[in-house]
Design a protein around this motif. Structure first.
Motif, PDB file in Angstrom:
ATOM      1  N   UNK A  70     -21.705  53.789 -70.124  1.00  0.00           N
ATOM      2  CA  UNK A  70     -21.399  52.594 -70.544  1.00  0.00           C
ATOM      3  C   UNK A  70     -19.707  52.920 -70.888  1.00  0.00           C
ATOM      4  N   UNK A  71     -20.085  53.670 -72.009  1.00  0.00           N
ATOM      5  CA  UNK A  71     -19.066  54.279 -73.544  1.00  0.00           C
ATOM      6  C   UNK A  71     -18.483  54.780 -72.938  1.00  0.00           C
ATOM      7  N   UNK A  72     -18.236  55.916 -71.370  1.00  0.00           N
ATOM      8  CA  UNK A  72     -17.339  56.652 -70.833  1.00  0.00           C
ATOM      9  C   UNK A  72     -16.615  55.305 -70.288  1.00  0.00           C
ATOM     10  N   UNK A  73     -16.978  54.422 -69.753  1.00  0.00           N
ATOM     11  CA  UNK A  73     -15.991  53.734 -69.460  1.00  0.00           C
ATOM     12  C   UNK A  73     -15.222  52.664 -69.525  1.00  0.00           C
ATOM     13  N   UNK A  74     -15.856  52.415 -70.667  1.00  0.00           N
ATOM     14  CA  UNK A  74     -15.557  51.329 -71.923  1.00  0.00           C
ATOM     15  C   UNK A  74     -13.751  52.340 -72.448  1.00  0.00           C
ATOM     16  N   UNK A  75     -13.756  53.707 -72.620  1.00  0.00           N
ATOM     17  CA  UNK A  75     -12.917  54.503 -73.115  1.00  0.00           C
ATOM     18  C   UNK A  75     -11.712  54.432 -71.942  1.00  0.00           C
ATOM     19  N   UNK A  76     -11.426  53.829 -70.455  1.00  0.00           N
ATOM     20  CA  UNK A  76      -9.920  53.430 -70.383  1.00  0.00           C
ATOM     21  C   UNK A  76      -9.724  52.499 -70.464  1.00  0.00           C
ATOM     22  N   UNK A  77     -10.286  51.707 -71.509  1.00  0.00           N
ATOM     23  CA  UNK A  77      -9.576  49.775 -71.669  1.00  0.00           C
ATOM     24  C   UNK A  77      -9.261  49.080 -69.939  1.00  0.00           C
TER      25      UNK A  77
END
Length: 309
Positions: free
Chosen positions: A208-215
């Motif tokens: 989930x955190x990784x996906x958020x880095x894509x904004x």
């Protein structure tokens, strides 16, 4: 909300607005993301002319993972897409080429009558039409980049797809479930899915955190549809994962463990939904979430057994 070239298809699995597949169309080329079960194939094919293309113009069927509500109809759909290739996580490729293990595993849980009715007989995909997508593998859909991201936690063979043109992610089950019946003036209600057998809370948090880095502007969920305000919703998902894990850890291993887990999860979801402003009663909650409660409890039980070895 709408994003250019993205079409949401209700696969008809279980109930309306429960299970989605997506069709991306760009410059006369198409890609399906997930496909539901065999029974969804007519709906997917009907979506093509409505989106202005033909079956021969579909280049890809991309699977987030090979659980049957996402991929059960892949073999059947591919027989109607003469120029398409199937893109799947390397851990899932063999199950698309030979789905016998997928069928046997589900058969042991549900029985043949339910399997035939809910999913239909699985068809293999010819090996030469299957492409494995390692982390960061990118598909070029007529100039539109679709990047595949390894996102374990729900399943080890799970990937999410980042559509860089629209700046949205197709998240399968990594970004949880959000049924439209639970929407309130506070927005969508988010629920993680811990379906057996590969739930891993640490990996799910990281994905989930990784996906958020894509904004991304939105997350397109299989269950169900696009959601925005992704930073806020991610926070809710992280909180709920931790709450569910805490519940599981408090249930040591009594004979009635599964019953206790389903009861505790039901109480947790009821309390969080009340905070969210949902006005439904417990009967309505069980109607909408009964299957998820059962599967989440099973998955937490498998995770507990694995952790305690």
């Amino acid at each position: 909300m709408t994003h250019p070239g993205i079409h949401t298809i209700d696969t008809g699995f279980v109930r309306p607005r429960f299970d989605a597949a997506y069709l991306l169309v760009h410059e006369g080329h198409g890609a399906f993301i997930d496909c539901g079960t065999n029974h969804a194939v007519p709906r997917l094919l009907q979506a093509l002319p409505e989106a202005g293309i033909e079956a021969s113009q579909v280049d890809w069927l991309i699977l987030t993972h090979v659980h049957l509500d996402h991929a059960g109809g892949a073999g059947e759909l591919m027989t109607h897409l003469p120029n398409a290739r199937l893109l799947v996580h390397p851990r899932g490729a063999r199950h698309m080429i030979d789905p016998s293990q997928l069928w046997a595993g589900a058969l042991a849980v549900y029985g043949e009558e339910v399997m035939e009715k809910a999913y239909g007989r699985l068809r293999p995909v010819p090996a030469e039409r299957v492409v494995e997508a390692p982390d960061n593998f990118t598909v070029d859909l007529a100039g539109r980049s679709l990047r595949c991201l390894d996102t374990p936690g729900h399943a080890k063979h799970h990937m999410a797809i980042h559509d860089q043109h629209a700046n949205v992610c197709f998240t399968g089950d990594t970004f949880g479930l959000s049924y439209r019946e639970f929407d309130t003036d506070k927005g969508p209600f988010m629920l993680p899915t811990t379906t057996p057998v590969q739930f891993d809370p640490d990996a799910l948090h990281a994905s989930i955190r990784r996906l958020l880095t894509l904004k991304p502007e939105a997350m397109y969920l299989t269950h169900y549809g696009p959601v925005e305000q992704v930073e806020h919703l991610a926070g809710k998902l992280h909180e709920m994962i931790d709450a569910m894990v805490t519940i599981a850890q408090r249930v040591e291993n009594p004979p009635d463990r599964h019953t206790r887990l389903t009861g505790a999860l039901t109480n947790l979801y009821a309390a969080r939904l009340a905070e969210h402003g949902w006005q439904g009663d417990r009967e309505s909650l069980l109607h909408l979430l009964g299957m998820d409660i059962e599967l989440n409890a099973q998955g937490l039980g498998v995770w507990l057994d694995r952790e305690r070895r």
